[in-house]
Design a protein around this motif. Structure first.
Motif, short mmCIF file in Angstrom:
data_model
loop_
_atom_site.label_atom_id
_atom_site.label_comp_id
_atom_site.label_asym_id
_atom_site.label_seq_id
_atom_site.Cartn_x
_atom_site.Cartn_y
_atom_site.Cartn_z
N ASP A 1 -3.68 6.15 9.46
CA ASP A 1 -4.04 6.84 9.37
C ASP A 1 -3.47 8.17 7.78
O ASP A 1 -4.13 9.45 7.63
N ARG B 1 1.13 -1.27 0.22
CA ARG B 1 -0.01 -0.50 0.14
C ARG B 1 0.66 1.25 -0.13
O ARG B 1 0.38 2.04 -0.66
N VAL C 1 -3.24 7.06 4.44
CA VAL C 1 -3.18 6.75 3.09
C VAL C 1 -4.64 8.04 3.07
O VAL C 1 -4.19 9.09 1.76
N PRO C 2 -5.88 8.13 3.95
CA PRO C 2 -6.52 9.31 3.20
C PRO C 2 -5.63 10.98 3.47
O PRO C 2 -6.13 11.93 2.54
N GLU C 3 -4.85 10.96 4.56
CA GLU C 3 -4.52 12.20 4.15
C GLU C 3 -2.96 12.75 3.02
O GLU C 3 -3.12 14.02 2.26
N GLU D 1 -3.80 10.82 -0.13
CA GLU D 1 -4.94 11.09 -0.67
C GLU D 1 -5.68 12.25 -0.93
O GLU D 1 -5.01 13.09 -1.97
N LYS D 2 -5.79 13.10 -0.04
CA LYS D 2 -6.04 14.60 0.28
C LYS D 2 -5.16 15.34 -0.40
O LYS D 2 -5.33 16.57 -1.28
N ARG D 3 -4.07 15.62 -0.14
CA ARG D 3 -2.73 16.67 -0.93
C ARG D 3 -2.03 16.03 -1.84
O ARG D 3 -1.98 16.71 -2.99
N TYR E 1 5.13 10.62 4.64
CA TYR E 1 3.25 10.12 5.28
C TYR E 1 5.15 7.97 4.76
O TYR E 1 4.55 7.24 5.04
#
Length: 572
Positions: free
Chosen positions: A543, A479, A545-547, A549-551, A516
């Motif tokens: 934790d 991942r 992964v979504p941070e 993807e947002k960036r 990350y």
């Protein structure tokens, strides 16, 4: 009996698994120094035993002596009267305890009375000192000044100052900031002029926000070249405490109350040129700041460790609705998140220190060798590049983490955490400066983004990804590598856009995305050696992964629309 090394299983794990064998061999000239100095190690096993032994001594001093004194030091602090700074008696005792333990010259060479320890081990000491008293680290951690003289000073200067630093006779300060110029060091105005007849240098001007500005020895950035206005006109000088060097005031600060932060006035202060003219900012201060980034990262991790422990202890004892609050999912989740963030920052910190140690070792090896090998030159180049990107990444992560963890520690304490009866309010105040001084987080992004764009850390990322992961760890690795592929896509997008404004605007997102992925791989690496760490690695990745993807979506959107306070919306 408290020992801040032995009671910290994560720190003990880090020392025993950091793989400092190459670092120690470089540091000790393949253990040839043992033939000259009785305290020099004869092998890596001997060196590691020395590290453990000294860390245990410092850990005991921190736990049994420094920490119990920290509250009164914070409440009363240093005293300033008639231009003289007097440290609190308990601060003086703290320094005397560390001096008697022989750790005031941790990284200095054996020939100057130092321990010749690597940066990695010294940083573990700074972490423990910071956990005990964050403000004391601002005095103990100024050993980087002696290191700078060791790197760039003349042999005469080394002989004059370094034994005094190692013994604790001398303390130091780095005098960089001026009233009108904080991070903009290339605009420094403090003037250095030279007497043509005697060759003596003198310094005139002001410095502000100088940590331990009442020190005996000062490293000063000054403008030595008349008519210049940029960094190329600056040189580094060594000045000593004297009547012409006036402490005008000490600052009344939000935190780190135990150390004096001074405003200084230089009135024809005699000084010595350190190194070459014009290299003050572009080489010497950059080296000094790199060391300071690591030291402040260690300080941040130490303060966060103290805050996390206080929060965990309080939550286990505080009863609400007939059970301790750590049994409530919301509080348990907060504590788990704090632990993950703290462990992650520590993993990046000591990966960074290991790289810095290797950089220093190969720099020294190549510079001292009459005919260095191509392999040694290649390693020198590689570790210089990697250190340049990791040190700012590390400071950004560690200091932002410390602010979040200390914030959460107060939240877990509830209203009592807002009161001075509990230590967490002090940890919160002390942590706040860490992502400001020695370069704000925003400036760390500026320092790191070049290496992120140039992919300077991809070799190490590949090494970590190719470790023998199985099962859940392999799935988490996969991942992370998917995120890494998207990071490369985001970097290409920004690079191909060829828009400097857009590049600058998206820099923080790109640096955080890199962090990350890299930290996730470090945590997976550690989980291979300690099964209990698998849960920490998994929480970090989930934790992240979504941070990430947002960036990623922001970076690849191509949108530079910003909110402006005066005109609502502008196009950048």
């Amino acid at each position: 009996m408290a020992n801040f090394f032995k009671d910290n299983s994560d720190l003990v794990f880090t020392l025993n698994n950091l793989d400092l064998a190459e670092v120690a061999a470089l540091r000790e000239d393949n253990y040839k120094l043992a033939q000259q100095f009785d305290n020099a190690p004869t092998s890596f096993e001997d060196a590691l035993d020395n590290y453990n032994r000294v860390l245990e001594i410092v850990g005991e001093i921190c736990g049994d002596r420094i920490e119990p004194r920290s509250r009164i030091v914070d409440e009363e602090g240093p005293h300033f009267e008639n231009g003289k700074v007097t440290y609190h008696p308990e601060t003086v005792r703290n320094l005397k305890d560390l001096e008697q333990a022989g750790v005031m010259g941790v990284m200095l060479e054996h020939r100057f009375g130092g321990l010749n320890f690597p940066v990695s081990v010294y940083t573990m000491m700074t972490e423990m000192v910071s956990r005990a008293d964050g403000s004391l680290q601002n005095i103990f951690g100024l050993q980087d000044i002696a290191e700078t003289i060791s790197f760039f000073g003349s042999e005469e200067q080394k002989q004059k100052y370094l034994p005094g630093f190692a013994s604790g006779e001398f303390d130091g300060s780095m005098d960089l900031t001026e009233p009108d110029f904080g991070s903009d060091l290339q605009s420094v105005r403090l003037r250095a002029w030279q007497d043509e007849k005697t060759g003596q240098w003198y310094l005139n001007g002001m410095k502000r926000f100088i940590t331990n500005g009442c020190a005996q020895v000062h490293l000063v950035l000054a403008r030595s070249e008349e008519g210049t206005t940029d960094g190329r006109g600056l040189s580094m000088f060594i000045a000593e405490k004297c009547p012409q060097l006036v402490v005008r005031r000490i600052e009344h600060k939000l935190g780190i109350h135990g150390v004096a932060t001074c405003e200084l006035q230089y009135n024809d202060v005699p000084a010595q040129l350190c190194g070459k003219r014009r290299f003050g900012l572009i080489k010497y201060v950059m080296s000094l700041m790199n060391g300071a980034r690591v030291a402040i990262s260690g300080q941040a991790v130490g303060i966060a460790e103290a805050a996390y422990r206080e929060a965990r202890k309080y939550a286990s004892e505080r009863m609400q609705f007939k059970k301790s609050i750590d049994r409530f999912p919301a509080i348990y989740d907060m504590l788990s998140g704090m632990k993950v963030k703290l462990t992650a920052a520590r993993a990046l910190l000591y990966e960074t220190t290991r790289v810095v140690d290797l950089r220093n070792g190969y720099n020294d090896l190549v510079e001292k060798s009459e005919n260095p090998s191509a392999e040694d030159r290649a390693k020198q180049k590689y570790y210089n590049k990697v250190a340049a990107v990791l040190t700012p990444m590390c400071k950004a992560l560690a200091t932002e983490m410390a602010n979040q963890v200390t914030y959460d520690a107060i939240q877990i304490h509830g209203g009592t955490g807002f009161m001075k009866d509990f230590n967490v309010e002090r940890f919160y105040r002390d942590a706040r400066i860490t992502n400001i001084y020695e370069g704000t987080t925003q400036l760390q992004v500026v320092a790191a983004i070049g290496g992120v764009i140039q992919r300077d850390n991809d070799v190490r990322i590949k090494e970590l990804a190719e470790l023998n992961f199985e099962g859940k760890l392999a799935r988490l690795r996969d991942r992370l590598m998917e995120l890494h592929a998207r990071q490369l896509e985001a970097v290409r997008f920004v690079s191909e856009k060829k828009d400097q404004a857009y590049h600058d605007l998206m820099a923080r997102s790109l640096v955080e995305m890199e962090t990350y992925v890299f930290v996730g791989l470090l945590l997976l690496r550690d989980a291979l050696k300690c099964e209990e760490r698998a849960a920490i690695a998994e929480r970090w990745v989930l934790d992240a992964v979504p941070e990430f993807e947002k960036r990623f979506m922001r970076v690849t959107s191509g949108d530079v629309t910003l909110i402006d306070n005066n005109r609502d919306i502008i196009d950048y």
